[in-house]
Design a protein around this motif. Structure first.
Motif, mmCIF file in Angstrom:
data_model
loop_
_atom_site.group_PDB
_atom_site.id
_atom_site.type_symbol
_atom_site.label_atom_id
_atom_site.label_comp_id
_atom_site.label_asym_id
_atom_site.label_seq_id
_atom_site.Cartn_x
_atom_site.Cartn_y
_atom_site.Cartn_z
ATOM 1 N N ARG A 1 -10.868 -21.512 -7.186
ATOM 2 C CA ARG A 1 -10.659 -20.367 -8.529
ATOM 3 C C ARG A 1 -11.004 -19.599 -7.983
ATOM 4 N N LEU A 2 -11.687 -19.227 -7.156
ATOM 5 C CA LEU A 2 -12.799 -17.819 -6.547
ATOM 6 C C LEU A 2 -11.946 -17.124 -5.265
ATOM 7 N N ALA A 3 -11.181 -17.915 -4.788
ATOM 8 C CA ALA A 3 -10.309 -17.251 -3.257
ATOM 9 C C ALA A 3 -9.042 -16.248 -3.023
ATOM 10 N N PRO A 4 -8.257 -16.808 -4.765
ATOM 11 C CA PRO A 4 -7.364 -15.576 -5.137
ATOM 12 C C PRO A 4 -7.522 -14.804 -4.919
ATOM 13 N N VAL A 5 -9.336 -14.497 -6.106
ATOM 14 C CA VAL A 5 -9.384 -13.504 -6.667
ATOM 15 C C VAL A 5 -10.020 -12.858 -5.675
ATOM 16 N N ILE A 6 -10.828 -13.600 -5.465
ATOM 17 C CA ILE A 6 -11.447 -12.292 -3.956
ATOM 18 C C ILE A 6 -10.251 -11.188 -3.024
ATOM 19 N N LEU A 7 -9.346 -12.663 -2.454
ATOM 20 C CA LEU A 7 -8.171 -12.184 -1.591
ATOM 21 C C LEU A 7 -7.396 -11.365 -2.237
ATOM 22 N N ILE A 8 -7.122 -10.977 -3.449
ATOM 23 C CA ILE A 8 -6.283 -9.650 -4.958
ATOM 24 C C ILE A 8 -7.088 -8.820 -4.206
ATOM 25 N N ALA A 9 -8.463 -8.748 -4.988
ATOM 26 C CA ALA A 9 -9.493 -7.863 -5.136
ATOM 27 C C ALA A 9 -9.210 -7.099 -3.467
ATOM 28 N N MET A 10 -9.455 -7.529 -2.008
ATOM 29 C CA MET A 10 -9.269 -7.039 -0.912
ATOM 30 C C MET A 10 -8.164 -6.484 -0.638
ATOM 31 N N ALA A 11 -6.600 -7.066 -0.933
ATOM 32 C CA ALA A 11 -5.246 -6.545 -0.955
ATOM 33 C C ALA A 11 -5.151 -4.923 -1.767
ATOM 34 N N LEU A 12 -5.798 -5.264 -2.785
ATOM 35 C CA LEU A 12 -5.643 -3.646 -3.407
ATOM 36 C C LEU A 12 -5.470 -2.666 -2.690
ATOM 37 N N PRO A 13 -7.249 -1.944 -2.163
ATOM 38 C CA PRO A 13 -7.510 -0.955 -1.535
ATOM 39 C C PRO A 13 -6.397 -0.821 -0.559
ATOM 40 N N GLY A 14 -5.652 -2.105 0.419
ATOM 41 C CA GLY A 14 -4.829 -1.974 1.309
ATOM 42 C C GLY A 14 -3.705 -1.286 1.231
ATOM 43 N N MET A 15 -2.951 -1.963 0.056
ATOM 44 C CA MET A 15 -1.999 -1.653 -0.841
ATOM 45 C C MET A 15 -1.807 0.194 -0.941
ATOM 46 N N LEU A 16 -2.730 0.513 -1.865
ATOM 47 C CA LEU A 16 -3.331 1.786 -2.329
ATOM 48 C C LEU A 16 -2.553 2.248 -0.886
ATOM 49 N N LEU A 17 -3.532 1.979 0.188
ATOM 50 C CA LEU A 17 -3.251 3.200 1.328
ATOM 51 C C LEU A 17 -2.093 3.414 2.216
ATOM 52 N N ASP A 18 -1.386 1.769 2.241
ATOM 53 C CA ASP A 18 -0.147 1.833 2.642
ATOM 54 C C ASP A 18 0.771 2.629 1.986
ATOM 55 N N PHE A 19 0.619 2.653 0.744
ATOM 56 C CA PHE A 19 1.611 3.274 -0.690
ATOM 57 C C PHE A 19 1.656 4.813 -0.383
ATOM 58 N N MET A 20 0.165 5.256 0.112
ATOM 59 C CA MET A 20 -0.061 6.891 -0.113
ATOM 60 C C MET A 20 0.594 7.146 1.701
ATOM 61 N N LEU A 21 0.192 6.403 2.735
ATOM 62 C CA LEU A 21 0.756 6.438 3.854
ATOM 63 C C LEU A 21 2.212 6.697 3.732
ATOM 64 N N PHE A 22 3.517 5.729 3.412
ATOM 65 C CA PHE A 22 4.824 6.482 3.091
ATOM 66 C C PHE A 22 4.765 7.345 2.192
ATOM 67 N N ALA A 23 4.624 7.659 0.700
ATOM 68 C CA ALA A 23 4.945 8.375 -0.204
ATOM 69 C C ALA A 23 4.221 9.812 0.167
ATOM 70 N N VAL A 24 3.089 9.979 0.512
ATOM 71 C CA VAL A 24 2.477 11.126 0.582
ATOM 72 C C VAL A 24 2.817 12.244 1.657
ATOM 73 N N PRO A 25 3.701 12.983 1.771
ATOM 74 C CA PRO A 25 3.473 14.023 2.723
ATOM 75 C C PRO A 25 2.001 14.291 3.833
ATOM 76 N N ASP A 26 2.519 14.133 4.884
ATOM 77 C CA ASP A 26 1.342 15.118 5.391
ATOM 78 C C ASP A 26 -0.166 14.860 5.452
ATOM 79 N N ILE A 27 -0.142 13.039 4.957
ATOM 80 C CA ILE A 27 -1.160 11.931 4.643
ATOM 81 C C ILE A 27 -1.819 11.168 5.957
ATOM 82 N N LYS A 28 -0.800 10.632 6.821
ATOM 83 C CA LYS A 28 -0.965 9.876 8.073
ATOM 84 C C LYS A 28 -1.971 10.087 9.132
ATOM 85 N N GLY A 29 -2.331 11.674 9.284
ATOM 86 C CA GLY A 29 -3.370 12.836 10.557
ATOM 87 C C GLY A 29 -4.791 11.917 9.581
ATOM 88 N N PRO A 30 -5.216 12.388 8.682
ATOM 89 C CA PRO A 30 -6.272 12.479 7.452
ATOM 90 C C PRO A 30 -6.487 10.835 7.185
#
Length: 366
Positions: free
Chosen positions: A38-67
């Motif tokens: 019951r707990l493992a998926p909750v923890i893993l999903i919570a861990m995945a969401l910030p990484g997904m957001l960062l990955d999306f920003m990397l491809f969607a936001v211009p000139d953000i790769k360096g920062p």
């Protein structure tokens, strides 16, 4: 020991990737406990969401790769993971949202919209492995007879098309470039020979990989077909120099040692004997995929387990396109998700057999 005498520490480096599979056995053992499941998926999903957001920003936001790279170095709270780790988790989150939207009575619009957004993000990046993974997930849902979830996945595609049309209107050059990249990836998946020429752009690495895998097969068959070339031997640099017709190659390419396909990496290092063992592992995985689809069909896969199977399907596909099983960032989460999900299915089977046995015993006794 034989390979170590020839290639030294690199033989140990190659052989030690076996430790990633220990995460499977640990997760499988922990997965026997209901609270952990019951707990493992909750923890893993919570861990995945910030990484997904960062990955999306990397491809969607211009000139953000360096920062973004400077803010996510090792040791900081945020870590920008490789997409071979993030995208399987994202597919898991997409399937979690899809099943969550229809798990109880009625339809939860919020989860459907969240699933649309994740699918659009995964397909909009313009990565061939994601398109194959999406197709495999659709086949999985078709076998599971989850037609309503297939319709939901189609909604994600429509969401992406609408987003691209808006992007073309707002920023024509960026929108057309994104659309061209998606089109190139789909074209090269359909016919890898269309785009070639020895470059390593996003759209033409299919031809590059096919040439690499052919060379590995020829080298193994010519040198040692049963046991392969051995651990520690570089199965990349010579190929790159021939393929690019130059002694100077891109440093990132020159450092790439794996064949971007687990089967051909195993074939190169352990020959056809090792490849047979690898095929056995694949057959076991496919068996569990089939069992999961049947369990899904009869409503025995809750949303938390759907997360694992979405991740498993994508990680399985990426194994045949990338350096995934030899890199900790992708191999460890893949084996971990497999461990939890396989344990859940085995518990379901054990409980089902116990109930069947108890029922037949009770009838005989009566």
């Amino acid at each position: 020991p034989i390979d170590f005498r020839a290639t030294g520490i690199m033989a140990l480096r190659d052989a030690c990737t076996i430790y990633y599979t220990l995460f499977f056995f640990i997760a499988y053992q922990l997965g026997q406990d209901d609270k952990v499941q019951r707990l493992a998926p909750v923890i893993l999903i919570a861990m995945a969401l910030p990484g997904m957001l960062l990955d999306f920003m990397l491809f969607a936001v211009p000139d953000i790769k360096g920062p973004l790279y400077s803010l996510t170095v090792r040791g900081n709270p945020l870590f920008l993971n490789h997409y071979d780790a993030i995208h399987p988790a994202a597919f898991g989150v997409a399937l979690f949202f899809a099943t969550k939207a229809t798990h109880r009575q009625g339809i939860n619009i919020f989860y459907f919209l969240a699933m649309f957004a994740v699918i659009a993000y995964l397909l909009g990046i313009g990565r061939g492995a994601n398109y194959v993974a999406f197709a495999v997930m659709c086949v999985f849902l078709l076998v599971a007879r989850q037609i309503h979830l297939l319709v939901g996945m189609a909604g994600g595609v429509i969401f992406l098309v609408c987003a691209l049309l808006v992007l073309i209107e707002v920023n024509p050059s960026t929108g057309r470039q994104r659309l061209r990249q998606i089109n190139d990836q789909i074209e090269v998946l359909v016919d890898p020979s269309k785009i070639s020429g020895g470059k390593t752009t996003d759209a033409d690495t299919a031809d590059w990989r096919l040439q690499w895998w052919k060379k590995i097969t020829r080298d193994v068959n010519a040198t040692n077909p049963i046991f392969g070339l051995g651990f520690g031997y570089d199965i990349a640099t010579d190929f790159h120099r021939q393929f690019f017709r130059t002694m100077t190659v891109d440093p990132d390419v020159a450092r790439t040692r794996g064949a971007h396909n687990a089967f051909f990496t195993v074939l190169a290092r352990m020959g056809w004997l090792g490849a047979l063992f690898f095929v056995a592992v694949v057959i076991v995985q496919l068996t569990y995929f089939w069992r999961a689809a049947i369990a899904f069909r009869y409503g025995r896969i809750p949303p938390s387990q759907a997360f694992f199977w979405g991740s498993n399907l994508c990680a399985f596909v990426i194994t045949f396109f990338q350096y995934a099983w030899e890199a900790s960032y992708s191999a460890i989460p893949a084996w971990t998700c497999m461990g939890f999900s396989f344990a859940y299915l085995d518990k379901l089977r054990a409980e089902s057999m116990h109930l069947r046995f108890s029922g037949s015993a009770g009838q005989s006794f009566g």
